[in-house]
Scaffold this motif. Structure first.
Motif, PDB file in Angstrom:
ATOM      1  N   LYS A   1       0.820  -1.208   0.000  1.00 61.18           N
ATOM      2  CA  LYS A   1       0.000   0.000   0.000  1.00 61.18           C
ATOM      3  C   LYS A   1       0.860   1.266   0.000  1.00 61.18           C
ATOM      4  O   LYS A   1       0.480   2.291  -0.560  1.00 61.18           O
ATOM      5  CB  LYS A   1      -0.936   0.008   1.213  1.00 61.18           C
ATOM      6  CG  LYS A   1      -2.052  -1.019   1.128  1.00 61.18           C
ATOM      7  CD  LYS A   1      -2.944  -0.981   2.355  1.00 61.18           C
ATOM      8  CE  LYS A   1      -3.816   0.239   2.383  1.00 61.18           C
ATOM      9  NZ  LYS A   1      -4.779   0.207   3.505  1.00 61.18           N
TER      10      LYS A   1
ATOM     11  N   LYS B   1      -0.994   2.173  -8.007  1.00 65.95           N
ATOM     12  CA  LYS B   1      -2.378   1.694  -7.902  1.00 65.95           C
ATOM     13  C   LYS B   1      -2.584   0.391  -8.674  1.00 65.95           C
ATOM     14  O   LYS B   1      -3.294  -0.500  -8.228  1.00 65.95           O
ATOM     15  CB  LYS B   1      -3.337   2.772  -8.413  1.00 65.95           C
ATOM     16  CG  LYS B   1      -3.459   3.968  -7.487  1.00 65.95           C
ATOM     17  CD  LYS B   1      -4.491   4.961  -8.006  1.00 65.95           C
ATOM     18  CE  LYS B   1      -4.623   6.145  -7.051  1.00 65.95           C
ATOM     19  NZ  LYS B   1      -5.614   7.140  -7.551  1.00 65.95           N
TER      20      LYS B   1
ATOM     21  N   VAL C   1      -1.040  -2.355  -6.675  1.00 67.21           N
ATOM     22  CA  VAL C   1      -1.846  -2.612  -5.472  1.00 67.21           C
ATOM     23  C   VAL C   1      -3.039  -3.492  -5.837  1.00 67.21           C
ATOM     24  O   VAL C   1      -3.354  -4.464  -5.151  1.00 67.21           O
ATOM     25  CB  VAL C   1      -2.328  -1.289  -4.838  1.00 67.21           C
ATOM     26  CG1 VAL C   1      -3.372  -1.566  -3.759  1.00 67.21           C
ATOM     27  CG2 VAL C   1      -1.148  -0.540  -4.218  1.00 67.21           C
ATOM     28  N   GLU C   2      -3.682  -3.166  -6.946  1.00 69.08           N
ATOM     29  CA  GLU C   2      -4.831  -3.975  -7.351  1.00 69.08           C
ATOM     30  C   GLU C   2      -4.409  -5.403  -7.708  1.00 69.08           C
ATOM     31  O   GLU C   2      -5.146  -6.353  -7.467  1.00 69.08           O
ATOM     32  CB  GLU C   2      -5.544  -3.343  -8.546  1.00 69.08           C
ATOM     33  CG  GLU C   2      -6.764  -4.158  -8.955  1.00 69.08           C
ATOM     34  CD  GLU C   2      -7.574  -3.521 -10.060  1.00 69.08           C
ATOM     35  OE1 GLU C   2      -8.420  -4.224 -10.634  1.00 69.08           O
ATOM     36  OE2 GLU C   2      -7.356  -2.329 -10.350  1.00 69.08           O
TER      37      GLU C   2
ATOM     38  N   TYR D   1      -2.905  -6.767  -3.789  1.00 76.50           N
ATOM     39  CA  TYR D   1      -3.573  -6.582  -2.508  1.00 76.50           C
ATOM     40  C   TYR D   1      -4.685  -7.593  -2.232  1.00 76.50           C
ATOM     41  O   TYR D   1      -4.781  -8.116  -1.123  1.00 76.50           O
ATOM     42  CB  TYR D   1      -4.114  -5.152  -2.405  1.00 76.50           C
ATOM     43  CG  TYR D   1      -4.324  -4.698  -0.982  1.00 76.50           C
ATOM     44  CD1 TYR D   1      -3.242  -4.547  -0.115  1.00 76.50           C
ATOM     45  CD2 TYR D   1      -5.593  -4.419  -0.494  1.00 76.50           C
ATOM     46  CE1 TYR D   1      -3.425  -4.135   1.188  1.00 76.50           C
ATOM     47  CE2 TYR D   1      -5.784  -4.005   0.806  1.00 76.50           C
ATOM     48  CZ  TYR D   1      -4.700  -3.864   1.642  1.00 76.50           C
ATOM     49  OH  TYR D   1      -4.868  -3.471   2.933  1.00 76.50           O
TER      50      TYR D   1
ATOM     51  N   GLU E   1     -11.597  -5.080   2.523  1.00 83.32           N
ATOM     52  CA  GLU E   1     -10.512  -4.260   1.973  1.00 83.32           C
ATOM     53  C   GLU E   1      -9.996  -4.843   0.670  1.00 83.32           C
ATOM     54  O   GLU E   1      -9.676  -4.125  -0.278  1.00 83.32           O
ATOM     55  CB  GLU E   1      -9.366  -4.138   2.984  1.00 83.32           C
ATOM     56  CG  GLU E   1      -9.560  -3.076   4.032  1.00 83.32           C
ATOM     57  CD  GLU E   1      -8.238  -2.677   4.680  1.00 83.32           C
ATOM     58  OE1 GLU E   1      -7.210  -2.643   3.982  1.00 83.32           O
ATOM     59  OE2 GLU E   1      -8.256  -2.419   5.886  1.00 83.32           O
TER      60      GLU E   1
ATOM     61  N   VAL F   1     -10.488  -2.951  -3.661  1.00 84.87           N
ATOM     62  CA  VAL F   1      -9.486  -2.463  -4.627  1.00 84.87           C
ATOM     63  C   VAL F   1      -9.643  -3.083  -6.006  1.00 84.87           C
ATOM     64  O   VAL F   1      -8.958  -2.676  -6.947  1.00 84.87           O
ATOM     65  CB  VAL F   1      -8.043  -2.707  -4.119  1.00 84.87           C
ATOM     66  CG1 VAL F   1      -7.845  -2.098  -2.749  1.00 84.87           C
ATOM     67  CG2 VAL F   1      -7.696  -4.181  -4.116  1.00 84.87           C
TER      68      VAL F   1
ATOM     69  N   LYS G   1     -10.985  -3.285  -9.322  1.00 93.32           N
ATOM     70  CA  LYS G   1     -11.752  -2.410 -10.207  1.00 93.32           C
ATOM     71  C   LYS G   1     -11.520  -2.723 -11.678  1.00 93.32           C
ATOM     72  O   LYS G   1     -12.448  -2.791 -12.454  1.00 93.32           O
ATOM     73  CB  LYS G   1     -11.406  -0.944  -9.927  1.00 93.32           C
ATOM     74  CG  LYS G   1     -11.711  -0.517  -8.491  1.00 93.32           C
ATOM     75  CD  LYS G   1     -11.447   0.961  -8.305  1.00 93.32           C
ATOM     76  CE  LYS G   1     -11.634   1.372  -6.837  1.00 93.32           C
ATOM     77  NZ  LYS G   1     -12.975   1.050  -6.321  1.00 93.32           N
TER      78      LYS G   1
END
Length: 307
Positions: free
Chosen positions: A193, A198, A201-202, A205, A231, A235, A237
């Protein structure tokens, strides 16, 4: 090899931008003095060393591909082919690509680590072959775990977890089924994180959250595990980690079941049924046999809660 001065400036720039010391950046893979020589254009960095240094700073090698010479670019492409074949479930293609890579690549610490990691993933892919005996699958599982342990030991200390991690290193830790504590998982969670983009992270995570939630559940911390699952789902998406949705949904179903009907209100019962359906649909789409296990849960809930 990269151009010595270009690469050195890039690494030094990102390191200073993120306020990372030389010792923290290179821990486990080279000495601070060698990194200093790289940063000042006095030493060359092989492909995997450069890639690991940059990834520990959250920088993708894709941005710097134009700096690669022909030999390194070919190795870079081979690495992509290996991972893509494994992800697609093409064991034969992955095996051939890995054999070609192992023959062409060097024999330093990071090359050895990458080959061990890919072999472990390949062995686990072979385990999905229904024609194999139970004994053969068990041997493959043990060999894969041993390879992951050996790969981790090459650059990741057993103690002292205040360190930076490249993508292969994180992949190794998340692939291990033994020896990773809640404390280590929490550190990986925080690192990804804090340092990764991003997109990365996706990618990582949800898998981290799945492993962390399962570990919490094993300690009886079901409510905390459910929060971690939320959580992980939050993330997802663009689809890079969509493959983990079904596992996250189904684990949340199992946790709510463990908590019991007495703590699940009518609204939560509807959500539970919805998550069962989502997990079932995703598993069915992928041809995953877990779909039938979810279906049994769905039927039991329909009878029990009339949802």
């Amino acid at each position: 090899m990269f151009g010595k001065y270009e690469l050195g400036n890039i690494i030094r720039g990102y390191r200073q931008q993120k306020n990372v010391s030389q010792a923290d950046l290179c821990r486990g893979i080279c000495s601070p003095s060698h990194l200093s020589r790289i940063e000042h254009g006095e030493a060359e960095a092989p492909l995997l060393l450069a890639q690991t240094l940059l990834e520990r700073l959250g920088v993708g090698l894709d941005r710097l591909v134009l700096l690669l010479e022909e030999g390194d670019y070919k190795l870079y492409q081979q690495r992509r082919e290996i991972i893509q074949a494994i992800r697609a479930g093409r064991a034969g293609m992955a095996g051939r690509a890995l054999a070609a890579y192992e023959e062409a690549a060097g024999n330093d610490k990071l090359e050895n680590q990458y080959v061990k990691y890919c072999k472990a993933k390949l062995w686990r892919l072979h385990m999905q072959d229904s024609s194999l005996s139970w004994e053969r699958r068990e041997r493959l599982a043990q060999e894969a775990e041993q390879l992951l342990e050996e790969a981790a030991a090459l650059t990741i200390p057993g103690e002292g977890w205040n360190m930076l991690l490249g993508r292969t290193e994180i992949g190794i830790l998340l692939a291990q089924t033994e020896g990773i504590s809640l404390k280590k998982l929490k550190y990986i969670q925080h690192f990804v994180k804090s340092y990764y983009s991003k997109g990365w992270v996706e990618e990582y995570y949800p898998k981290i959250q799945l492993k962390y939630a399962a570990a919490l559940a094993g300690k009886g911390k079901c409510r905390k595990a459910l929060a971690e699952i939320e959580e992980g789902l939050a993330v997802i998406k663009a689809g890079k980690s969509y493959c983990y949705c079904a596992d996250l949904y189904f684990l949340s179903v199992q946790l709510l079941e463990r908590l019991g009907k007495g703590t699940v209100q009518a609204k939560e019962q509807e959500e539970l049924a919805r998550r069962c359906q989502q997990a079932y649909s995703l598993y069915t789409l992928d041809g995953n046999p877990k779909a039938w296990e979810v279906e049994r849960h769905m039927q039991r809930y329909k009878e029990k809660w009339k949802v």
